[in-house]
Scaffold this motif. Sequence first.
Motif, mmCIF file in Angstrom:
data_model
loop_
_atom_site.group_PDB
_atom_site.id
_atom_site.type_symbol
_atom_site.label_atom_id
_atom_site.label_comp_id
_atom_site.label_asym_id
_atom_site.label_seq_id
_atom_site.Cartn_x
_atom_site.Cartn_y
_atom_site.Cartn_z
ATOM 1 N N THR A 55 0.822 -1.219 0.000
ATOM 2 C CA THR A 55 0.000 0.000 0.000
ATOM 3 C C THR A 55 0.850 1.261 0.000
ATOM 4 O OG1 THR A 55 -0.128 0.240 2.412
ATOM 5 C CG2 THR A 55 -1.765 -1.209 1.349
ATOM 6 N N GLY A 56 2.199 1.104 0.133
ATOM 7 C CA GLY A 56 3.107 2.243 0.171
ATOM 8 C C GLY A 56 3.490 2.685 1.574
ATOM 9 N N VAL A 78 13.441 -1.858 -0.198
ATOM 10 C CA VAL A 78 12.526 -2.916 -0.663
ATOM 11 C C VAL A 78 11.111 -2.361 -0.661
ATOM 12 C CG1 VAL A 78 11.530 -5.183 -0.164
ATOM 13 C CG2 VAL A 78 13.961 -4.767 0.303
ATOM 14 N N GLN A 79 10.409 -2.548 -1.777
ATOM 15 C CA GLN A 79 8.972 -2.271 -1.828
ATOM 16 C C GLN A 79 8.277 -3.568 -2.207
ATOM 17 O OE1 GLN A 79 7.588 0.753 -4.537
ATOM 18 N NE2 GLN A 79 5.466 0.441 -3.934
ATOM 19 N N CYS A 80 7.453 -4.080 -1.301
ATOM 20 C CA CYS A 80 6.686 -5.304 -1.552
ATOM 21 C C CYS A 80 5.546 -4.969 -2.517
ATOM 22 C CB CYS A 80 6.128 -5.859 -0.246
ATOM 23 S SG CYS A 80 7.407 -6.291 0.955
ATOM 24 N N LEU A 81 5.371 -5.802 -3.522
ATOM 25 C CA LEU A 81 4.314 -5.562 -4.499
ATOM 26 C C LEU A 81 3.125 -6.490 -4.335
ATOM 27 C CD1 LEU A 81 6.516 -4.928 -7.670
ATOM 28 C CD2 LEU A 81 5.524 -3.253 -6.081
ATOM 29 N N ASP A 82 3.277 -7.551 -3.538
ATOM 30 C CA ASP A 82 2.135 -8.438 -3.286
ATOM 31 C C ASP A 82 2.006 -8.735 -1.816
ATOM 32 O OD1 ASP A 82 4.132 -10.370 -2.803
ATOM 33 O OD2 ASP A 82 3.744 -11.434 -4.655
#
Length: 96
Positions: free
Chosen positions: A45-46, A92-96
Amino acid sequence: MLTGTVTASNETSREIQFEADGAAPDPEGDPTLYDVLEAKWQDSTGAVRDGYPACLKSENDDPISLDHHRVKLTVIHRDFGGRQLHNIVVHVQCLD
């Protein structure tokens, strides 16, 4: 920035195997390894979070995860003269 799939993660050593979208696989079959240095990360969600990224953790609380997760990484590549670069994840940005 690189977008792709984490195919393995070790929370204890903070090392991940990562396959970048569109990258050719290593001709010798060696996985591309990355050291995760950043203590803050973004969820899907950011929102900014502390600690080891949830999308890199195992779903069963094991320090080793073979769960595949989509991520976006900010990476520094260092060349120490070996066959592979030393890949250092700084975000790191999680996408799922």
